[in-house]
Design an enzyme around this catalytic site. Structure first.
Site, mmCIF file in Angstrom:
data_model
loop_
_atom_site.group_PDB
_atom_site.id
_atom_site.type_symbol
_atom_site.label_atom_id
_atom_site.label_comp_id
_atom_site.label_asym_id
_atom_site.label_seq_id
_atom_site.Cartn_x
_atom_site.Cartn_y
_atom_site.Cartn_z
ATOM 1 N N GLY A 55 36.467 74.831 11.141
ATOM 2 C CA GLY A 55 35.707 73.638 10.295
ATOM 3 C C GLY A 55 35.976 74.025 8.983
ATOM 4 N N GLY A 56 37.384 74.073 8.731
ATOM 5 C CA GLY A 56 37.572 74.496 7.221
ATOM 6 C C GLY A 56 38.340 73.479 6.169
ATOM 7 N N GLY B 74 34.360 70.187 2.731
ATOM 8 C CA GLY B 74 32.807 70.800 2.506
ATOM 9 C C GLY B 74 32.782 72.129 2.171
ATOM 10 N N ILE B 75 31.816 72.730 2.836
ATOM 11 C CA ILE B 75 31.469 74.329 2.586
ATOM 12 C C ILE B 75 32.633 75.187 3.222
ATOM 13 C CG2 ILE B 75 30.196 76.291 3.492
ATOM 14 C CD1 ILE B 75 27.677 74.179 3.103
ATOM 15 N N GLY B 76 33.126 74.467 4.515
ATOM 16 C CA GLY B 76 34.305 75.336 5.006
ATOM 17 C C GLY B 76 35.546 75.376 4.351
ATOM 18 N N SER C 179 21.364 77.597 8.398
ATOM 19 C CA SER C 179 20.830 76.597 7.298
ATOM 20 C C SER C 179 19.495 77.057 7.140
ATOM 21 C CB SER C 179 20.579 75.285 8.030
ATOM 22 O OG SER C 179 19.734 74.384 6.991
ATOM 23 N N TYR D 281 18.356 69.402 14.519
ATOM 24 C CA TYR D 281 19.118 70.606 13.669
ATOM 25 C C TYR D 281 18.461 71.948 13.260
ATOM 26 C CZ TYR D 281 21.735 71.794 9.164
ATOM 27 O OH TYR D 281 22.434 72.407 8.187
HETATM 28 N N1 LIG Z 1 25.463 70.242 2.891
HETATM 29 C C1 LIG Z 1 24.208 70.863 3.226
HETATM 30 O O1 LIG Z 1 23.035 70.503 2.539
HETATM 31 C C2 LIG Z 1 24.237 71.958 4.116
HETATM 32 C C3 LIG Z 1 22.742 72.798 4.175
HETATM 33 C C4 LIG Z 1 22.694 74.090 4.967
HETATM 34 C C5 LIG Z 1 23.798 74.031 6.163
HETATM 35 N N2 LIG Z 1 24.821 73.401 6.018
HETATM 36 C C6 LIG Z 1 25.905 73.732 6.899
HETATM 37 O O2 LIG Z 1 27.191 74.093 6.423
HETATM 38 C C7 LIG Z 1 28.076 73.546 7.685
HETATM 39 C C8 LIG Z 1 28.951 72.680 6.813
HETATM 40 O O3 LIG Z 1 28.586 71.541 6.495
HETATM 41 P P1 LIG Z 1 28.982 70.845 5.175
HETATM 42 O O4 LIG Z 1 27.870 70.498 4.214
HETATM 43 O O5 LIG Z 1 30.116 71.274 4.487
HETATM 44 O O6 LIG Z 1 29.297 69.336 5.913
HETATM 45 P P2 LIG Z 1 30.544 68.307 5.905
HETATM 46 O O7 LIG Z 1 31.809 68.317 4.738
HETATM 47 O O8 LIG Z 1 30.178 67.239 6.722
HETATM 48 O O9 LIG Z 1 31.417 69.375 6.989
HETATM 49 C C9 LIG Z 1 30.951 69.344 8.242
HETATM 50 C C10 LIG Z 1 31.877 70.359 9.195
HETATM 51 O O10 LIG Z 1 31.629 70.334 10.612
HETATM 52 C C11 LIG Z 1 32.869 69.737 11.376
HETATM 53 N N3 LIG Z 1 32.261 68.714 12.189
HETATM 54 C C12 LIG Z 1 31.361 67.416 11.626
HETATM 55 N N4 LIG Z 1 31.006 66.770 12.710
HETATM 56 C C13 LIG Z 1 31.811 67.195 13.929
HETATM 57 C C14 LIG Z 1 31.938 67.110 15.291
HETATM 58 N N5 LIG Z 1 31.243 65.895 15.730
HETATM 59 N N6 LIG Z 1 32.775 67.609 16.076
HETATM 60 C C15 LIG Z 1 33.446 68.800 15.529
HETATM 61 N N7 LIG Z 1 33.287 69.557 14.244
HETATM 62 C C16 LIG Z 1 32.412 68.531 13.591
HETATM 63 C C17 LIG Z 1 33.725 69.271 10.453
HETATM 64 O O11 LIG Z 1 35.032 69.417 10.885
HETATM 65 P P3 LIG Z 1 35.988 68.049 10.820
HETATM 66 O O12 LIG Z 1 37.008 68.530 9.676
HETATM 67 O O13 LIG Z 1 36.646 68.293 12.082
HETATM 68 O O14 LIG Z 1 35.580 66.824 10.564
HETATM 69 C C18 LIG Z 1 33.398 70.044 9.016
HETATM 70 O O15 LIG Z 1 34.232 71.193 9.091
HETATM 71 C C19 LIG Z 1 27.495 72.959 8.820
HETATM 72 O O16 LIG Z 1 27.381 74.002 9.610
HETATM 73 C C20 LIG Z 1 26.041 72.793 8.021
HETATM 74 O O17 LIG Z 1 25.168 72.591 9.090
HETATM 75 C C21 LIG Z 1 25.131 72.362 5.097
#
Ligand SMILES: NC(=O)c1ccc[n+]([C@@H]2O[C@H](COP(=O)([O-])OP(=O)(O)OC[C@H]3O[C@@H](n4cnc5c(N)ncnc54)[C@H](OP(=O)(O)O)[C@@H]3O)[C@@H](O)[C@H]2O)c1
Length: 243
Positions: free
Chosen positions: A13-14, A17-19, A137, A150
């Site tokens: 998941g890189g 976003g965060i990845g 999280s 979640y």
């Molecule tokens: N943003 C926040 O406020 C926050 C807070 C706490 C924790 N987090 C955690 O941080 C991590 C990254 O989140 P982000 O904020 O960077 O969000 P994001 O930009 O939406 O990225 C989501 C990541 O998850 C993958 N993903 C999403 N839906 C998917 C699905 N249905 N099947 C397979 N892969 C899927 C995406 O991969 P693809 O490239 O394949 O779409 C992407 O790598 C998550 O685990 C999230 O729970 C985020």
């Protein structure tokens, strides 16, 4: 800093976003990096933009066979994996009254079940000195209305980090969790205005995290600087779950 020189890193998941921020940070610190994502065009574009040592792999983090194939490809290309980041996750709102089995399953399929075969497969390519970071999280420790599935999924992930630490520490492999608070990514952009304002009002530092700030914590835990940190949860949350 070049704490990751000669290290091989995989960010599941890189591509966004965060990845993506973590992949960029690890590459900047000298690692050879592989990233996965579902969109071939996005993965190719992002990998090329990060740098020449980055390999983009198309794989759905919720599909074990695709992630296992991606991990085999990393092993074939680089020979081993030193640093593994399991970042992919979803967060979709549903109050208890609106909760459905499908919504529970969606969260647990990607956020909890996804990391298990990924970690298992990567272990075969990892030896002593290896490090795994799970992206959790702070929702694992606080009650956020409508985020029950979640939060429960992230609490399960945090629990896995404890067990995997007990199992893998004897092999010299560290497992830790980075738990972001509300972070400025697409996931947060999808949150409604009311919920967003409510969250912001709770954050002592008064703003969202930048993905780069979460990446800095992950890079630290993956590096040898964190050599005595295992089974821990590092919260990058502006204090929201700490006060
Ligand atoms: N943003 C926040 O406020 C926050 C807070 C706490 C924790 N987090 C955690 O941080 C991590 C990254 O989140 P982000 O904020 O960077 O969000 P994001 O930009 O939406 O990225 C989501 C990541 O998850 C993958 N993903 C999403 N839906 C998917 C699905 N249905 N099947 C397979 N892969 C899927 C995406 O991969 P693809 O490239 O394949 O779409 C992407 O790598 C998550 O685990 C999230 O729970 C985020």
């Amino acid at each position: 800093m070049a704490r990751m020189t000669d290290k091989i890193a995989l960010v599941v998941g890189g591509a966004k976003g965060i990845g993506l921020a973590i992949a960029e940070r690890l590459a900047a610190e000298g690692a050879s990096v592989a990233i996965t994502g579902r969109s071939s065009s996005e993965v190719a574009k992002v990998a090329a933009s990060i740098g020449p040592k980055v390999r983009g792999l198309v794989a759905d983090a919720g599909k074990p066979e695709e992630i296992e194939a991606a991990i085999s490809a990393v092993q074939e290309t680089f020979g081993r994996i030193d640093a593994l980041v399991l970042n992919a996750g979803i967060s979709e709102p549903a109050s208890l009254e609106a909760e459905s089995a499908e919504n529970v399953d969606r969260h647990f399929t990607l956020n909890v079940r996804g990391p298990v075969p990924a970690a298992k497969a990567a272990l075969k390519a990892m030896s002593a000195g290896g490090s795994i970071v799970l992206i959790g999280s702070i929702a694992d420790a606080i009650g956020v209305p409508t985020r029950g599935s979640y939060s429960a999924s992230k609490a399960a992930l945090r629990s896995y980090a404890r067990t995997w630490t007990a199992e893998l520490a004897p092999r010299g492999i560290r497992v830790n969790v980075v738990s972001p608070g509300p972070t400025d990514t697409a996931m947060m952009a999808a949150v409604g205005a009311e919920e967003r304002a409510a969250l912001l009002s709770l954050i002592p530092l008064g703003r969202l995290a930048r993905p780069e700030e979460v990446a800095a914590a992950a890079a630290f835990l993956l590096s040898d600087e964190a050599s005595y940190i295992a089974g821990a949860e590092l919260c990058v949350d502006g204090g929201v779950a700490q006060v």
